[in-house]
Design an enzyme around this catalytic site. Structure first.
Site, PDB file in Angstrom:
ATOM      1  N   LYS A  15       0.228   7.930  -6.681  1.00 55.80           N
ATOM      2  CA  LYS A  15       1.270   7.431  -7.796  1.00 55.80           C
ATOM      3  C   LYS A  15       0.984   8.437  -9.070  1.00 55.80           C
ATOM      4  CE  LYS A  15       2.463   3.282  -5.493  1.00 55.80           C
ATOM      5  NZ  LYS A  15       1.960   1.803  -4.919  1.00 55.80           N
ATOM      6  N   SER A  29       0.710  -1.159  -9.448  1.00 55.34           N
ATOM      7  CA  SER A  29       0.843  -0.296  -8.251  1.00 55.34           C
ATOM      8  C   SER A  29       2.081  -0.528  -7.434  1.00 55.34           C
ATOM      9  CB  SER A  29      -0.261  -0.297  -7.599  1.00 55.34           C
ATOM     10  OG  SER A  29      -0.456   1.065  -6.795  1.00 55.34           O
ATOM     11  N   SER A  67      -2.809   4.725  -3.199  1.00 57.16           N
ATOM     12  CA  SER A  67      -2.006   4.733  -4.388  1.00 57.16           C
ATOM     13  C   SER A  67      -2.390   5.719  -5.612  1.00 57.16           C
ATOM     14  CB  SER A  67      -1.689   3.347  -4.871  1.00 57.16           C
ATOM     15  OG  SER A  67      -0.986   2.363  -4.067  1.00 57.16           O
TER      16      SER A  67
END
Length: 297
Positions: free
Chosen positions: A73, A132, A70
């Protein structure tokens, strides 16, 4: 001329003392600062730099391509914030496809967006970066991609992620997803992720979001009422390491445990990344070691 015994002793003592000083001066080593030991980390890769100067302070397999989880992101947010004429208060209606995506992907973390709610772009950035949320990532990709279908818009958005990587000179970075749940070719390196985070931190909205430990956001429901969404940051450095200002955690079966981190002390900002650490506590310990080292360098 007579010289008394006391005078001879005095002259001899002076000569011996002077000789001792000369001898000591000839062999004494110059004073040196103690060498700062390079930290050992459990992560497979790591990189740290001085954010102000760009000087590299620590490297470990810094240019080896790895799955990023993640931490992807960061680029999702960076693409959104780089949009021309961006209106952070514009509303996005949460679609069933976003929640279905969470259900269908075991490793998908969620902002717990509720179908039909109207959420602002700003709020989606909080949902993206704090808990997240892969659902928030999907919503942003759907809004800011181009095309007549959702699939086309998502593909377009991922294209923007790769175009941005290229424009930033991230030669060892490629994305095939909007959230880090990759399909075989979603990768970066500790050096590239650090450079990406450094660039993203130039946006005040990004700095505000990633520096937030917890937030409570009021969103509009489908019926026209409202509800509050509470999101906590997965980056535990916030509140546990003095001076922390961000930025993003990541994990996954291939990525293992990743962390992109930044902190400021006495006007100096140190920023870096660790990839493929062995656990959540270890990635945090790795980051703290590297920050400590970076501030001393």
């Amino acid at each position: 001329m007579k010289t008394g015994i006391k005078g001879i002793r005095r002259v001899s003592a002076v000569a011996i003392t002077a000789g001792a000083v000369l001898t000591a001066g000839a062999f004494a080593a110059p004073a040196q600062a103690a060498t700062l030991p390079t930290p050992t980390i459990t992560a497979a890769g790591g990189f740290v730099m001085n954010n102000g100067t760009g000087k590299s302070l620590f490297t470990k397999a810094a240019d080896t391509r790895r799955s990023t989880g993640s931490t992807t992101k960061i680029m999702t947010a960076r693409v959104v914030l780089g949009q021309p004429n961006l209106n952070l208060d514009s509303k996005v209606t949460v679609q069933k496809a976003y929640s279905d995506y969470i259900v269908n992907n075991n490793w998908a973390s969620s902002a717990r967006l509720i179908v039909g709610d109207k959420v602002s772009v700003r709020q989606l950035l909080y949902g993206l970066m704090l808990p997240s949320g892969c659902d928030a990532a999907y919503a942003l990709a759907d809004k800011f991609g181009s095309g007549s279908t959702r699939d086309a818009r998502v593909k377009s958005f991922i294209g923007k992620m790769n175009a941005t990587a290229k424009s930033l000179g991230l030669t060892n970075t490629h994305f095939d997803s909007f959230d880090g749940i990759g399909h075989g070719s979603n990768y970066s390196t500790p050096r590239d992720l650090t450079k990406l985070a450094s660039n993203a931190m130039k946006y005040s909205t990004f700095r505000t979001v990633v520096g937030t430990k917890s937030t409570k956001q009021k969103v509009t429901t489908q019926s026209g009422g409202y509800r509050y969404m509470t999101w906590d940051n997965t980056n535990t450095l916030l509140g546990s390491y003095a001076g922390t200002i961000g930025v993003k955690t990541g994990s996954g079966p291939e990525a293992k445990y990743c962390l992109v981190f930044a902190a400021t002390r006495n006007g100096k900002t140190v920023i870096g990344a660790v990839l493929a650490s062995s656990s959540v506590p270890n990635r945090t310990a790795d980051a703290k070691k590297l920050l400590d080292y970076g501030f001393k360098k």
